[in-house]
Scaffold this motif. Structure first.
Motif, PDB file in Angstrom:
ATOM      1  N   ALA A   1      -1.698  16.852 -10.194  1.00  0.00           N
ATOM      2  CA  ALA A   1      -2.360  16.732 -11.498  1.00  0.00           C
ATOM      3  C   ALA A   1      -3.887  16.864 -11.528  1.00  0.00           C
ATOM      4  CB  ALA A   1      -1.930  15.446 -12.181  1.00  0.00           C
ATOM      5  N   PRO A   2      -4.660  16.135 -10.797  1.00  0.00           N
ATOM      6  CA  PRO A   2      -6.098  16.282 -11.022  1.00  0.00           C
ATOM      7  C   PRO A   2      -6.667  17.616 -10.533  1.00  0.00           C
ATOM      8  CG  PRO A   2      -5.699  14.692  -9.292  1.00  0.00           C
ATOM      9  CD  PRO A   2      -4.359  15.093  -9.839  1.00  0.00           C
ATOM     10  N   ILE A   3      -5.961  18.267  -9.619  1.00  0.00           N
ATOM     11  CA  ILE A   3      -6.479  19.525  -9.067  1.00  0.00           C
ATOM     12  C   ILE A   3      -5.498  20.681  -9.282  1.00  0.00           C
ATOM     13  CG2 ILE A   3      -7.926  18.419  -7.331  1.00  0.00           C
ATOM     14  CD1 ILE A   3      -5.663  19.080  -5.290  1.00  0.00           C
ATOM     15  N   THR A   4      -4.657  20.603 -10.298  1.00  0.00           N
ATOM     16  CA  THR A   4      -3.650  21.627 -10.530  1.00  0.00           C
ATOM     17  C   THR A   4      -4.314  22.969 -10.793  1.00  0.00           C
ATOM     18  OG1 THR A   4      -2.124  19.998 -11.435  1.00  0.00           O
ATOM     19  CG2 THR A   4      -1.667  22.292 -11.939  1.00  0.00           C
TER      20      THR A   4
ATOM     21  N   LEU B   1       4.495  15.051 -10.312  1.00  0.00           N
ATOM     22  CA  LEU B   1       5.290  15.259 -11.523  1.00  0.00           C
ATOM     23  C   LEU B   1       4.425  15.709 -12.702  1.00  0.00           C
ATOM     24  CD1 LEU B   1       7.803  12.271 -11.329  1.00  0.00           C
ATOM     25  CD2 LEU B   1       8.218  14.684 -10.807  1.00  0.00           C
ATOM     26  N   LEU B   2       3.235  15.129 -12.834  1.00  0.00           N
ATOM     27  CA  LEU B   2       2.325  15.544 -13.906  1.00  0.00           C
ATOM     28  C   LEU B   2       1.858  16.993 -13.713  1.00  0.00           C
ATOM     29  CD1 LEU B   2       0.166  12.321 -14.372  1.00  0.00           C
ATOM     30  CD2 LEU B   2       1.849  13.262 -15.965  1.00  0.00           C
TER      31      LEU B   2
ATOM     32  N   ALA C   1       0.836  -1.205   0.000  1.00  0.00           N
ATOM     33  CA  ALA C   1       0.000   0.000   0.000  1.00  0.00           C
ATOM     34  C   ALA C   1       0.871   1.255   0.000  1.00  0.00           C
ATOM     35  CB  ALA C   1      -0.936  -0.005   1.207  1.00  0.00           C
ATOM     36  N   PHE C   2       1.942   1.244   0.804  1.00  0.00           N
ATOM     37  CA  PHE C   2       2.839   2.400   0.851  1.00  0.00           C
ATOM     38  C   PHE C   2       3.478   2.663  -0.516  1.00  0.00           C
ATOM     39  CE2 PHE C   2       7.181   4.008   1.223  1.00  0.00           C
ATOM     40  CZ  PHE C   2       6.921   5.259   1.776  1.00  0.00           C
ATOM     41  N   VAL C   3       3.985   1.607  -1.126  1.00  0.00           N
ATOM     42  CA  VAL C   3       4.645   1.769  -2.429  1.00  0.00           C
ATOM     43  C   VAL C   3       3.665   2.302  -3.472  1.00  0.00           C
ATOM     44  CG1 VAL C   3       5.728   0.487  -4.337  1.00  0.00           C
ATOM     45  CG2 VAL C   3       6.449   0.065  -1.981  1.00  0.00           C
ATOM     46  N   LEU C   4       2.464   1.736  -3.511  1.00  0.00           N
ATOM     47  CA  LEU C   4       1.465   2.188  -4.485  1.00  0.00           C
ATOM     48  C   LEU C   4       1.046   3.644  -4.233  1.00  0.00           C
ATOM     49  CD1 LEU C   4      -0.812  -0.971  -4.818  1.00  0.00           C
ATOM     50  CD2 LEU C   4       0.826  -0.061  -6.488  1.00  0.00           C
ATOM     51  N   LEU C   5       0.795   3.988  -2.986  1.00  0.00           N
ATOM     52  CA  LEU C   5       0.371   5.353  -2.666  1.00  0.00           C
ATOM     53  C   LEU C   5       1.491   6.362  -2.915  1.00  0.00           C
ATOM     54  CD1 LEU C   5      -1.654   4.641   0.583  1.00  0.00           C
ATOM     55  CD2 LEU C   5      -2.574   5.411  -1.610  1.00  0.00           C
ATOM     56  N   ALA C   6       2.708   6.015  -2.523  1.00  0.00           N
ATOM     57  CA  ALA C   6       3.836   6.928  -2.728  1.00  0.00           C
ATOM     58  C   ALA C   6       4.118   7.111  -4.220  1.00  0.00           C
ATOM     59  CB  ALA C   6       5.082   6.407  -2.010  1.00  0.00           C
ATOM     60  N   ALA C   7       4.115   6.026  -4.973  1.00  0.00           N
ATOM     61  CA  ALA C   7       4.364   6.131  -6.418  1.00  0.00           C
ATOM     62  C   ALA C   7       3.264   6.939  -7.103  1.00  0.00           C
ATOM     63  CB  ALA C   7       4.463   4.737  -7.038  1.00  0.00           C
ATOM     64  N   GLY C   8       2.026   6.704  -6.717  1.00  0.00           N
ATOM     65  CA  GLY C   8       0.915   7.471  -7.280  1.00  0.00           C
ATOM     66  C   GLY C   8       1.022   8.951  -6.940  1.00  0.00           C
ATOM     67  N   GLY C   9       1.367   9.260  -5.703  1.00  0.00           N
ATOM     68  CA  GLY C   9       1.511  10.654  -5.290  1.00  0.00           C
ATOM     69  C   GLY C   9       2.645  11.365  -6.004  1.00  0.00           C
ATOM     70  N   VAL C  10       3.772  10.685  -6.158  1.00  0.00           N
ATOM     71  CA  VAL C  10       4.910  11.271  -6.880  1.00  0.00           C
ATOM     72  C   VAL C  10       4.523  11.502  -8.338  1.00  0.00           C
ATOM     73  CG1 VAL C  10       7.247  10.804  -7.723  1.00  0.00           C
ATOM     74  CG2 VAL C  10       6.674  10.380  -5.327  1.00  0.00           C
ATOM     75  N   GLY C  11       3.837  10.533  -8.944  1.00  0.00           N
ATOM     76  CA  GLY C  11       3.395  10.687 -10.326  1.00  0.00           C
ATOM     77  C   GLY C  11       2.437  11.850 -10.499  1.00  0.00           C
ATOM     78  N   VAL C  12       1.516  12.010  -9.569  1.00  0.00           N
ATOM     79  CA  VAL C  12       0.553  13.112  -9.619  1.00  0.00           C
ATOM     80  C   VAL C  12       1.285  14.452  -9.513  1.00  0.00           C
ATOM     81  CG1 VAL C  12      -1.232  14.212  -8.186  1.00  0.00           C
ATOM     82  CG2 VAL C  12      -1.460  11.826  -8.847  1.00  0.00           C
TER      83      VAL C  12
ATOM     84  N   ALA D   1      -5.584  24.907 -14.196  1.00  0.00           N
ATOM     85  CA  ALA D   1      -4.463  24.809 -15.130  1.00  0.00           C
ATOM     86  C   ALA D   1      -4.918  24.274 -16.484  1.00  0.00           C
ATOM     87  CB  ALA D   1      -3.364  23.938 -14.545  1.00  0.00           C
ATOM     88  N   ALA D   2      -5.876  23.377 -16.479  1.00  0.00           N
ATOM     89  CA  ALA D   2      -6.372  22.831 -17.749  1.00  0.00           C
ATOM     90  C   ALA D   2      -7.016  23.931 -18.592  1.00  0.00           C
ATOM     91  CB  ALA D   2      -7.371  21.710 -17.492  1.00  0.00           C
ATOM     92  N   ASP D   3      -7.796  24.817 -17.957  1.00  0.00           N
ATOM     93  CA  ASP D   3      -8.404  25.934 -18.684  1.00  0.00           C
ATOM     94  C   ASP D   3      -7.341  26.891 -19.203  1.00  0.00           C
ATOM     95  OD1 ASP D   3     -10.892  24.893 -18.133  1.00  0.00           O
ATOM     96  OD2 ASP D   3     -11.287  26.251 -16.449  1.00  0.00           O
ATOM     97  N   ALA D   4      -6.329  27.140 -18.384  1.00  0.00           N
ATOM     98  CA  ALA D   4      -5.244  28.043 -18.798  1.00  0.00           C
ATOM     99  C   ALA D   4      -4.499  27.463 -19.991  1.00  0.00           C
ATOM    100  CB  ALA D   4      -4.282  28.281 -17.640  1.00  0.00           C
ATOM    101  N   GLU D   5      -4.262  26.158 -19.970  1.00  0.00           N
ATOM    102  CA  GLU D   5      -3.540  25.517 -21.063  1.00  0.00           C
ATOM    103  C   GLU D   5      -4.353  25.550 -22.362  1.00  0.00           C
ATOM    104  OE1 GLU D   5      -0.298  21.964 -20.955  1.00  0.00           O
ATOM    105  OE2 GLU D   5      -2.237  21.555 -20.036  1.00  0.00           O
ATOM    106  N   GLU D   6      -5.661  25.372 -22.262  1.00  0.00           N
ATOM    107  CA  GLU D   6      -6.526  25.422 -23.443  1.00  0.00           C
ATOM    108  C   GLU D   6      -6.574  26.816 -24.053  1.00  0.00           C
ATOM    109  OE1 GLU D   6     -10.464  24.028 -22.637  1.00  0.00           O
ATOM    110  OE2 GLU D   6      -9.758  22.080 -21.946  1.00  0.00           O
ATOM    111  N   ASN D   7      -6.535  27.832 -23.221  1.00  0.00           N
ATOM    112  CA  ASN D   7      -6.668  29.224 -23.676  1.00  0.00           C
ATOM    113  C   ASN D   7      -5.365  29.992 -23.498  1.00  0.00           C
ATOM    114  OD1 ASN D   7      -9.538  28.951 -24.160  1.00  0.00           O
ATOM    115  ND2 ASN D   7      -9.739  28.883 -21.939  1.00  0.00           N
ATOM    116  N   LEU D   8      -4.248  29.338 -23.753  1.00  0.00           N
ATOM    117  CA  LEU D   8      -2.941  29.938 -23.479  1.00  0.00           C
ATOM    118  C   LEU D   8      -2.683  31.191 -24.318  1.00  0.00           C
ATOM    119  CD1 LEU D   8      -0.525  29.543 -21.655  1.00  0.00           C
ATOM    120  CD2 LEU D   8       0.514  28.129 -23.402  1.00  0.00           C
ATOM    121  N   ASP D   9      -3.074  31.171 -25.582  1.00  0.00           N
ATOM    122  CA  ASP D   9      -2.858  32.355 -26.427  1.00  0.00           C
ATOM    123  C   ASP D   9      -3.614  33.568 -25.896  1.00  0.00           C
ATOM    124  OD1 ASP D   9      -1.131  31.110 -28.227  1.00  0.00           O
ATOM    125  OD2 ASP D   9      -2.787  30.388 -29.472  1.00  0.00           O
TER     126      ASP D   9
END
Length: 169
Positions: A123-126, A68-69, A55-66, A141-149
């Protein structure tokens, strides 16, 4: 005369290296590991130590991935904003990594003042926040990325055009 100003502006903006530094935040990673450890320790009575380790490995890896994204998304937005500002003729002296609490941030130095671009890099709440002269605006962040120009154009007008008009007055 206009050509000389344009050449000088390009020469000044060349001080910026053209890259936005990475901003993997050790404090956020520490929080992820601590939270994963706490959540995994709750599993010890139910599944034993092996289950808690998995559980620790899965949660830590998921958190680090989130994290980094989220960091990559904020970095792409920051790079896109600065690139568009320079292309439009804005003077960008440097882009450096800064930090405030648990936020991932970059400071964009311009002759008209520092612009702080960053946010919470999960990532999901950036969320993206942009601060200039004490005024801060926050958006998904998703809205900002879509309307970056459109975002870059609006900020360019506010920072480089309106900012220079108020400095001349």
């Amino acid at each position: 005369m206009q050509l000389e100003k344009s050449s000088q502006r390009r020469a000044q903006s060349r001080e910026w290296s053209g890259t936005v530094p990475t901003a993997v935040d050790v404090r956020v990673l520490g929080l992820v590991v601590a939270t994963a450890g706490l959540a995994a320790s709750v599993n010890i009575p139910y599944g034993g130590v092996p289950f808690a380790i998995v559980a620790f490995v899965l949660l830590a890896a998921g958190g680090v991935g989130v994290h980094l994204l989220g960091e990559r998304q904020l970095r792409r937005i920051t790079d896109g904003l600065v690139e568009r500002w320079v292309d439009a003729g804005g003077d960008v002296e440097s882009v450096t990594r800064s930090s405030d609490g648990m936020r991932t941030e970059w400071t964009v130095r311009t002759p008209r003042g520092d612009v702080v671009v960053g946010g919470v890099a999960l990532a999901p709440i950036t969320k993206l926040s942009i601060e200039w002269q004490g005024m801060e605006d926050t958006m998904d962040a998703a809205d900002a990325e879509e309307n970056l120009d459109r975002l870059a154009d609006g900020l360019y007008t506010e920072i480089f055009e309106i900012g220079s008009a108020t400095q001349r007055a």
